[in-house]
Each structure stands twice: as structure tokens, then as C-alpha cells.
Design a protein around this motif. Sequence first.
Motif, PDB file in Angstrom:
ATOM      1  N   VAL B 312       0.836  -1.207   0.000  1.00  0.00           N
ATOM      2  CA  VAL B 312       0.000   0.000   0.000  1.00  0.00           C
ATOM      3  C   VAL B 312       0.869   1.254   0.000  1.00  0.00           C
ATOM      4  CG1 VAL B 312      -1.675   1.319   1.324  1.00  0.00           C
ATOM      5  CG2 VAL B 312      -1.962  -1.132   1.067  1.00  0.00           C
ATOM      6  N   GLY B 313       1.884   1.245   0.886  1.00  0.00           N
ATOM      7  CA  GLY B 313       2.743   2.417   0.975  1.00  0.00           C
ATOM      8  C   GLY B 313       3.467   2.692  -0.319  1.00  0.00           C
ATOM      9  N   GLY B 314       4.105   1.671  -0.841  1.00  0.00           N
ATOM     10  CA  GLY B 314       4.861   1.847  -2.075  1.00  0.00           C
ATOM     11  C   GLY B 314       3.952   2.236  -3.212  1.00  0.00           C
ATOM     12  N   TYR B 318       4.166   5.688  -5.499  1.00  0.00           N
ATOM     13  CA  TYR B 318       4.354   5.738  -6.942  1.00  0.00           C
ATOM     14  C   TYR B 318       3.058   6.049  -7.667  1.00  0.00           C
ATOM     15  CZ  TYR B 318       9.121   4.087  -6.569  1.00  0.00           C
ATOM     16  OH  TYR B 318      10.448   3.995  -6.300  1.00  0.00           O
ATOM     17  N   GLY B 319       1.951   5.562  -7.109  1.00  0.00           N
ATOM     18  CA  GLY B 319       0.661   5.808  -7.761  1.00  0.00           C
ATOM     19  C   GLY B 319       0.402   7.287  -7.946  1.00  0.00           C
ATOM     20  N   ALA B 320       0.723   8.076  -6.916  1.00  0.00           N
ATOM     21  CA  ALA B 320       0.502   9.517  -7.012  1.00  0.00           C
ATOM     22  C   ALA B 320       1.363  10.096  -8.128  1.00  0.00           C
ATOM     23  CB  ALA B 320       0.836  10.182  -5.687  1.00  0.00           C
ATOM     24  N   LEU B 321       2.597   9.628  -8.200  1.00  0.00           N
ATOM     25  CA  LEU B 321       3.479  10.149  -9.252  1.00  0.00           C
ATOM     26  C   LEU B 321       2.960   9.761 -10.629  1.00  0.00           C
ATOM     27  CD1 LEU B 321       6.966   9.563  -7.638  1.00  0.00           C
ATOM     28  CD2 LEU B 321       5.746  11.707  -7.944  1.00  0.00           C
ATOM     29  N   THR B 404       3.145  10.698   1.643  1.00  0.00           N
ATOM     30  CA  THR B 404       2.437  11.964   1.858  1.00  0.00           C
ATOM     31  C   THR B 404       3.065  13.052   0.992  1.00  0.00           C
ATOM     32  OG1 THR B 404       2.407  11.244   4.148  1.00  0.00           O
ATOM     33  CG2 THR B 404       1.502  13.403   3.684  1.00  0.00           C
ATOM     34  N   PHE B 405       4.378  13.035   0.960  1.00  0.00           N
ATOM     35  CA  PHE B 405       5.094  14.045   0.184  1.00  0.00           C
ATOM     36  C   PHE B 405       4.807  13.894  -1.316  1.00  0.00           C
ATOM     37  CE2 PHE B 405       8.967  15.232  -2.186  1.00  0.00           C
ATOM     38  CZ  PHE B 405       8.965  16.590  -1.900  1.00  0.00           C
ATOM     39  N   THR B 406       4.918  12.676  -1.833  1.00  0.00           N
ATOM     40  CA  THR B 406       4.693  12.534  -3.276  1.00  0.00           C
ATOM     41  C   THR B 406       3.252  12.853  -3.640  1.00  0.00           C
ATOM     42  OG1 THR B 406       4.279  10.177  -3.056  1.00  0.00           O
ATOM     43  CG2 THR B 406       6.498  10.838  -3.707  1.00  0.00           C
ATOM     44  N   ARG B 412      -0.210  18.901  -6.757  1.00  0.00           N
ATOM     45  CA  ARG B 412      -0.012  20.250  -7.283  1.00  0.00           C
ATOM     46  C   ARG B 412       0.143  20.247  -8.797  1.00  0.00           C
ATOM     47  NH1 ARG B 412       0.737  24.259  -3.564  1.00  0.00           N
ATOM     48  NH2 ARG B 412       1.532  25.640  -5.156  1.00  0.00           N
ATOM     49  N   ILE B 413       0.805  19.212  -9.291  1.00  0.00           N
ATOM     50  CA  ILE B 413       0.957  19.132 -10.746  1.00  0.00           C
ATOM     51  C   ILE B 413      -0.372  18.727 -11.377  1.00  0.00           C
ATOM     52  CG2 ILE B 413       2.082  17.858 -12.607  1.00  0.00           C
ATOM     53  CD1 ILE B 413       4.544  17.706 -10.787  1.00  0.00           C
ATOM     54  N   TYR B 414      -1.002  17.782 -10.725  1.00  0.00           N
ATOM     55  CA  TYR B 414      -2.245  17.217 -11.232  1.00  0.00           C
ATOM     56  C   TYR B 414      -3.320  18.283 -11.446  1.00  0.00           C
ATOM     57  CZ  TYR B 414      -6.296  14.068 -11.212  1.00  0.00           C
ATOM     58  OH  TYR B 414      -7.432  13.394 -11.518  1.00  0.00           O
ATOM     59  N   ARG B 415      -3.492  19.155 -10.424  1.00  0.00           N
ATOM     60  CA  ARG B 415      -4.619  20.086 -10.489  1.00  0.00           C
ATOM     61  C   ARG B 415      -4.495  21.015 -11.686  1.00  0.00           C
ATOM     62  NH1 ARG B 415      -2.377  25.079  -7.442  1.00  0.00           N
ATOM     63  NH2 ARG B 415      -0.402  24.389  -8.214  1.00  0.00           N
ATOM     64  N   VAL B 416      -3.268  21.343 -12.092  1.00  0.00           N
ATOM     65  CA  VAL B 416      -3.118  22.185 -13.273  1.00  0.00           C
ATOM     66  C   VAL B 416      -3.179  21.333 -14.536  1.00  0.00           C
ATOM     67  CG1 VAL B 416      -1.708  23.911 -14.411  1.00  0.00           C
ATOM     68  CG2 VAL B 416      -1.656  23.706 -11.933  1.00  0.00           C
ATOM     69  N   GLY B 417      -2.483  20.199 -14.458  1.00  0.00           N
ATOM     70  CA  GLY B 417      -2.326  19.361 -15.641  1.00  0.00           C
ATOM     71  C   GLY B 417      -3.629  18.892 -16.244  1.00  0.00           C
ATOM     72  N   ILE B 418      -4.581  18.489 -15.400  1.00  0.00           N
ATOM     73  CA  ILE B 418      -5.787  17.883 -15.954  1.00  0.00           C
ATOM     74  C   ILE B 418      -6.601  18.851 -16.800  1.00  0.00           C
ATOM     75  CG2 ILE B 418      -6.246  15.935 -14.456  1.00  0.00           C
ATOM     76  CD1 ILE B 418      -7.840  17.825 -12.692  1.00  0.00           C
ATOM     77  N   LEU B 419      -6.408  20.156 -16.594  1.00  0.00           N
ATOM     78  CA  LEU B 419      -7.208  21.094 -17.378  1.00  0.00           C
ATOM     79  C   LEU B 419      -6.447  21.647 -18.583  1.00  0.00           C
ATOM     80  CD1 LEU B 419      -8.974  23.011 -14.504  1.00  0.00           C
ATOM     81  CD2 LEU B 419      -9.904  21.273 -16.019  1.00  0.00           C
TER      82      LEU B 419
END
Lengths: 304, 438
Positions: B312-314, B318-321, B404-406, B412-419
Motif C-alpha cells: 500500500v505504501g509503495g 508511486y501511484g501519485a506520481l 504523503t510528500f509525493t 499540485r501538478i495534477y490540479r493544473v495538468g488535468i485542465l
Amino acid sequence: MNILEAKGINKSYAQHKALSDVSIDIPKQSIFGLLGPNGAGKTTLIRIINQIIEADSGTILIKGRPLQESHIRMIGYLPEERGLYKKMKVGEQLIFLGQLRGLSKKEALQKSQQWIKKLGLKPWWNKKVEDLSKGMAQKVQFISTVMHEPELIILDEPFSGFDPVNANLIKDEILELRDKGCTVIFSTHRMESVEQLCDHIAMINKSEKILDGSKKDIKEDYRNNTYDLTHFGEIGPLSENFHVLEREILGEGHFRTAIQALNGESPNNLLKELIVQTELQSFMERIPSINDIFIAKVEGGNHE
Amino acid sequence: MLVIKREFLSRVKKRSFLIATILTPLIFPAIIGGMIYFYMEDMKSADKKNVQVLDESGYFELNDTTKYTYIYLPRTLSLETAKTAFNATEDFALIHIPEFELDNPEGFTMYSKTNPSITELQRFTGQFEHKIRDLKLKRFDIAQSTLDSLNTQISLRSVNIGESGEEKESSAVAAFGIGYAAGFLIYMFIFIYGAQVMQGVIEEKSSKIVEVIVSTLRPMQLMVGKVVGIASVGLTQILIWIALIAVLSLGILAFFNISMPSPEDIELISEGSQAMTANNPLANNPKLMQGMKIAADIPYLYLIVSFIFYFVGGYLMYGALFAAVGSAVDSSQEAQQFMFPITIPLIASIISLNFVLDNPESNFSFWLSVIPFTSPIAMMGRIGFGVPLWELALSMALLVLGFTFTIWVAGRIYRVGILMHGSKVNYKVLAKWFMMRN
């Protein structure tokens, strides 16, 4: 009463300014046209209203209260870039989207079935979206926008991509919703649709609001007492308050003339003068279309 | 929550999920079993290779083995004629042994039509060396029987002494196997589910539904929902597998009429009591019993819990990235360039897994199993060998911080990227998105 008031909205991206000090008031139960050329900042403003992005400064009030998360429930949003989960079934999709907007599962099911029936999509309830034709998918999309009975419906370029049949159908639905008490915000650069539907308009160009008001007032402001007439037999000299702008020979003694009445002269006086000189075939005031106003405004803005 | 549910249901309901979930635990052992079976068959029935031997020294009597048949050529034959004759046959090799001094053996030559493999060369060399050693020993008048008695085979039994002094039969093989399997499984899961996250994000972005959804949710919520939803799919899958494997192995054991021996049983057996094994011929096999004892000694619960934690942790890490990458691009082809830096630590940790397994206590292994980017795989590699509790705690805490960090960075990248559609994205742009205010 205004359902939405935006005051002094500013938003800039890294290099360019998307909105500078834009304020608009949107009266309740109106169809409000948000006009402007591509890249003027319409979508940015809409995204701010939808809480997708935040304004750098300025406030938005909905029914007099600052925008907050609970307002999501009363807004329906059809973005310009629109789509659905291709692999999901129509029914499940609508229920999911309805729940996102705060409906309970039961309500979502009931509302979506009502709408599906109303727009004649019933046989498609259990089909995947990827199996639908484009027009049907658009209907599903529209349902997802309005099924939770929002008080404020925001449509970004609603007719781009809709075929004429669906566009008409949607138009009728929009009018019906307005009559039921909804407020509709239309964002578009296509003026014809605004001409028919909107009660109020605001124009945005290069991040600034350049015009707003009710459609009637704006048209009133922009008419310049010019009359188009066609007639048989030439017109002689007229009195000094009437100024001939254009003259065109249509052949066999027919003419088309554009005459501007100055100093508040009434059209009746013009008619009186004309009747004795020529045989009138048509007489019509030249009312500027929103399109003309739009182009004049945008070009005027560019020249400044 | 709703997003989690949708992700979960839409994936779990797919037929492919069901098939993968049920078949994998069956297919994996089947494939491995099949491979072993074919390998054994191959060893057994492999065409015997004919090896011609021209032994001018007369010292060697090579006995036919399962793989090679030795054909002795008459000693009087010249090498040249032997070679010509060999070329005309289908035989595998021609070995030429010239007359040689025992103290200075040289001139051995092997002629073959294809390049012989290293193992084959080693086999022959070993055979000759062995023979020559025997011959040398014989010169000292050592009897063949003495020589034979020199050959011994031992198996080293390794025992861990616990802090409280109890002895625990340890098996480096079992620890190695567990570490390797667990590390590799985590690697695969992170990859598979991470790629699913990315695909999902790209799908949402390219089908353009994302704007509708982010008008009702914060992008962060959508991203976390997606990642968690897929994680729950993965967990379900793993739990089903564990259950299935447990049931299957119990079934097989029952089939062979062996019950998992309890420690007392084992003691009984190791004390030499044959009484209880009367009806159980397999239990007479001490090697098997030792294996079973080790199998029974494995702390399954501890392993499974830490496996799930590191999975789960790993995965979250990576999932977030992967989600961030998905949000930045318009299609999966474009995603390749951004996948690379993400996959490097993953691949590095799977490569170093071998090292970790060889030296589970080394500094290098320690750091690998503590740094969040590599810890899920490296720690799973070590865990079979026994890891001090504080190291485990440190590694887990850092992993939690890490994901938590990733997730924060990716969000932060996601919220801009998706639009963003159709914009050319490179690392500079990503950094700018990251810095951008809401």
C-alpha cells in the motif's frame, strides 16, 4: 434580485492576464450571455464560478453570499471540453454524476430516469457511452448538467458540437428551465444563438469587460436611427435632418437607400417627405445585431 | 468517497479482473511447475550426444552419462583422419587427448561444430581434472577405496539463536525465496497498478469528463480518490489470492494426506518416534519433514501484514506520481518520457534486490530498505531474514512521510495538468505548474 454578483475579479496566469477587474451581475431567472472572442477570459471566469480555480482577487456572491462549497449543489455546469466515461453505462454514469452533485442515490436514479425518458433515450439506459452516437452522448451530457435541478446553469459554448436538431432541442429545454425559475449563463462567441435566447449580455474582450446590460438596452444604445428603404422612382433632395448614407440602383427604376434621421427626427416625418417623391416598397429601421455590436466593440477596442 | 467507489466498482466488475484474479494463482504455479517439468523431461530424455574420443594416452575411461555417449576411436587413428571422419558424422564433439605428462597435462582439444556452452566445457574440464587428480593420487599408492571414501556430501543445517536463547531452525533458502517473491510481487504490483492509475487519469483527461468532475470536487480529492480506489482493487485482488493460495495449499496437503505438522508433532518426529508416522509414509522422509517444519515456522501473519503495508505504501508513493504524469500528457505515448524518472528507482530497487538478498545485514541493504523510494521492495527482500524492529518502524514511518510528500507534489501538478490540453509539456512546465497558485 441577482443570483450571482462578481466583483472586481482578477486572475492572471504566469505571463498573461486572463481577467482584469471584471464585475458582472446576473439577474435571477434570466438567460445571461457571456460573450467574447476566443481567449478573452470567458472560460476562466466560468471556472472561477465553478470553484475549479480561484481568483487572484475579487469576490463572487451567490444569492448575496460568498461562494462556498455548498454552492456546488445548485450549479449545473456543461464545460466546453466535455466528455463522459466511455466505458461506463449511461444509467450508472448519470447516477454517479448526480451523486457528485449532491443527490442521494435514489434521487439520482429517479431524476436521471425521468430525463432519459423525456429526451427519448430510454432504450440506451444500459448501453455503454462508447456505443452511443455523438448526438445521444450530448443529450446524456446535458442531462448530467441539469438533472440535479440547479438554480444556476452554466453552459460553456453549449452549441459547439451539437447538431442542429439537438441544438434546437437543447434550446427549448433551456427556455423551459428558465421559465421554471432557473438562471442560465451562456458563454459563447457565436452571436446568433445569443440573439434569440439571451435577456442580458456581458462582453469580455482581452480580459476586460467592455459592455454589459440587458439585450434590449444595449440594442437601444446602439441603434442610430438609420432606415433602409426600397422604392420605385428616384428620391429628390430631403430636408436637412435626413441624411442619405447609401444609395444603390436595383435596376428598372428600383432603388435601395439608407437614410439616417438626425436630431431625433421621427420616422413618420421621413415617411411624409418620401411619400410625395417616390413609391415606397419597404421601410425598415436598421437595428444592429448583437454580432454587429460585438464586432464594432471588439474592433473599437483593438484600435484604442 | 464516491470516486473511490466508482473506481473500485468499475474495475472489479470487469470480466478481466475476475479472470485475472482467479486464474493467476492457478497459472503461476502451473507455469513454474510446467517449466520445471519440461526441464526435468528435457534432462531425462535429451538426445544423448555422441562424443568421439581419440585418447592417445590411454588413461581415460569415460563412462557414458545421461547426456553423453562416448565413442572411443582406435588409438592408432591419426588426428587428421579422425577430424575428417568426425565432420561426416552427426556427432556433437571430438575430444583429442594426446600423450601427456601427468605433471604437465596439456594439448587437450575439443573439436565441435557449434560453440559448446560454458557449462559443457566446464563439465569436460572438471571431468579431466578429476581424473588426473585421481591418477596423481594413485601414484602415491592410495587405494581406490580410500579415494572413494574421500568423497563426502554434507548438508549444513543452520540454526538461528534467538535473543531469549531459543533455537530456531532457519533456512536461508526459505528466507531468500520469501524475500525474492515478496519483493518481486511488490515491484509488479506497483508497476501494474501505477500504470492503471496513469491510464485512468489519461482516460479522464482525454475523454474530457474531468472538468465536470473537478467542478464538484477538488482535484486533490479526485486524484486521491482514484489512487485509493485502484489500491482497494489491488488489495482485494491480493486478499483473494492469499485466500485462494491458502485454500489450495491446504487442499493439496489434504490430498497428500499430510496435515500441517504442529511443533509437537515435529518434536516427536525429530525424537525419532516412528509411531505416529505409521499411516503416513511421506512423513518418514526427514528432508520433507524438515521442509515442512520450516514452512510451519514462517511467521505468515507478520509477513502478510508487512507485505500489505509495503504494498500500500509503495503503491501510494508511486501511484501519485503516475497520476501526476497522466495529468500532464494527452496520450499514453507522450507519457513515456515522464515515466522514465519514476521507473528508475523502481528498477534500481528490483536490481539491487539480489544484492540485498545476498547481504541482508549490510549497510547498503539497510539504507535501501529505509529510503522510501526503494524501501517497499528492499525491505520485503530483507524481511524473511528477520529485521530489527526499530529498522522496520523507521522504514515504515519514512514510507508514510514519503507517500504523503509525493501525493502532495503530484497533487499540485495534477490540479493544473488535468485542465491543460494540447500544450507541450516538459519538466520546466511541470515545475511551473507545481509553483503555481490555485
